[in-house]
Design an enzyme around this catalytic site. Structure first.
Site, PDB file in Angstrom:
ATOM      1  N   GLN A   1      -3.662 -12.949 -12.248  1.00 14.36           N
ATOM      2  CA  GLN A   1      -3.566 -12.107 -13.278  1.00 14.36           C
ATOM      3  C   GLN A   1      -2.230 -11.612 -13.530  1.00 14.36           C
ATOM      4  OE1 GLN A   1      -5.378  -9.207 -10.393  1.00 14.36           O
ATOM      5  NE2 GLN A   1      -4.030  -7.781 -10.801  1.00 14.36           N
TER       6      GLN A   1
ATOM      7  N   LEU B   1       0.854  -1.049   0.024  1.00 17.07           N
ATOM      8  CA  LEU B   1      -0.152  -0.094   0.089  1.00 17.07           C
ATOM      9  C   LEU B   1       0.833   1.073   0.017  1.00 17.07           C
ATOM     10  CD1 LEU B   1      -2.677  -0.918   2.355  1.00 17.07           C
ATOM     11  CD2 LEU B   1      -2.578  -1.330   0.085  1.00 17.07           C
TER      12      LEU B   1
ATOM     13  N   GLN C   1      -7.726   5.551 -11.239  1.00 15.11           N
ATOM     14  CA  GLN C   1      -7.769   5.749 -12.689  1.00 15.11           C
ATOM     15  C   GLN C   1      -6.510   5.407 -13.256  1.00 15.11           C
ATOM     16  OE1 GLN C   1      -9.521   9.703 -13.381  1.00 15.11           O
ATOM     17  NE2 GLN C   1     -11.336   8.882 -12.769  1.00 15.11           N
TER      18      GLN C   1
ATOM     19  N   HIS D   1      -3.442   4.247  -2.732  1.00 15.24           N
ATOM     20  CA  HIS D   1      -4.424   3.212  -2.223  1.00 15.24           C
ATOM     21  C   HIS D   1      -5.258   4.038  -0.951  1.00 15.24           C
ATOM     22  CE1 HIS D   1      -1.594  -0.098  -3.676  1.00 15.24           C
ATOM     23  NE2 HIS D   1      -2.500  -0.502  -3.967  1.00 15.24           N
TER      24      HIS D   1
ATOM     25  N   MET E   1       1.862   6.996  -8.526  1.00 12.86           N
ATOM     26  CA  MET E   1       2.230   6.238  -7.470  1.00 12.86           C
ATOM     27  C   MET E   1       1.868   4.785  -7.992  1.00 12.86           C
ATOM     28  SD  MET E   1       1.666   7.802  -3.870  1.00 12.86           S
ATOM     29  CE  MET E   1       2.354   9.450  -3.481  1.00 12.86           C
TER      30      MET E   1
END
Ligand code: PAF
Length: 265
Positions: free
Chosen positions: A57, A29, A148, A33, A180
């Protein structure tokens, strides 16, 4: 802040009438986040965060084994955030059926999975969708928040999940403009400086200072280019006369590190 590791406990907790916002993560994190969690809190009574490094994934050659696993630091950061519950499932509980995922359902929309990041990571969005649907089926969130930065991921999740409102959260950047990302930890000090060029070049396109060809050449000075594209931000298809929002989308490799970024305008 409550921590839950198993599915039945998670489902029991969910049996109340509070509005739930969900932020799925793979841990590692950072401020990005935490901004999703703040936005989640603004949209619901309670916030659930999951930490699960999703094997489906990652391709064989990718960094599943070395992906940053920083559970203690993650939990310490979550304690200071408005998180009510952290769900940390194990792989067997998420994929009791050995992670089989039927892609036939997406045959009509295959192109969406194969463009942009899907070209070099053909398995990726199927794996993301698989885990997100599974987590939604366990948690039944009213709202879920995604960054996004992963614009194509957000787009695909909006299209192929139902029953949960999907909210996109703005990209959080380092002081030098770099978006980030957990994988920024892989960059050394020189690479970290060079990585900031990606956003700077995308900004120059947005301002009309660089066309696509010159921007491509600029990016190739610093990176191995995966893609740079301008598309309709609502459809991820070619820009047309009806386009109201444009997405500048790019992915590049800086040595072994893959960076992605975008600007929507
Ligand atoms: O964006 C991510 O961190 C992951 O793709 C997600 C959405 C948590 C699914 O594993």
């Amino acid at each position: 802040m409550k921590i839950i590791n198993n599915i039945s406990e998670m489902q029991n907790w969910r049996n109340d009438s509070a509005k739930i916002a969900f932020v799925p993560t793979m841990g590692g994190l950072h401020q990005g986040h935490l901004s999703l969690i703040d936005l989640a809190k603004k949209n619901a009574d309670k916030v659930v965060v999951s930490i699960f490094v999703n094997p489906t994934q990652f391709a064989q050659h990718e960094d599943f084994g070395t992906y940053p696993r920083t559970m203690d630091a993650d939990l310490a950061a979550l304690e200071l955030s408005p998180t009510d519950l952290v769900f940390i499932p194990n792989t067997h509980d998420i994929y009791p059926d050995n992670a089989v995922f039927n892609q036939d359902e997406f045959a009509q929309d295959k192109a969406l999975f194969e463009i942009l990041c899907g070209k070099s990571r053909p398995h990726f969005f199927y794996g993301v969708l698989q885990v997100v649907r599974r987590l939604f089926a366990i948690i039944h969130p009213d709202v879920a928040v995604f960054g996004q930065k992963d614009y194509q991921q957000l787009h695909i999740i909006k299209h192929f999940t139902s029953g949960t409102e999907i909210i996109g959260a703005p990209i959080v950047r380092e002081d030098n403009g770099l978006a980030m990302s957990t994988r920024n930890q892989y960059l050394n000090a020189d690479e970290y400086k060079i990585a900031s060029k990606l956003h700077k070049i995308l900004k120059q396109i947005e301002r009309g200072e660089l066309d696509l060809q010159s921007a491509t050449e600029q990016l190739q000075r610093y990176f191995k280019l995966d893609y740079l594209e301008l598309l309709d931000a609502n459809t991820l298809k070619k820009i047309t006369d009806n386009t109201s929002k444009i997405a500048i989308l790019s992915a590049v490799y800086l040595n072994k590190v893959r960076l992605i970024d975008n600007i929507i305008f």
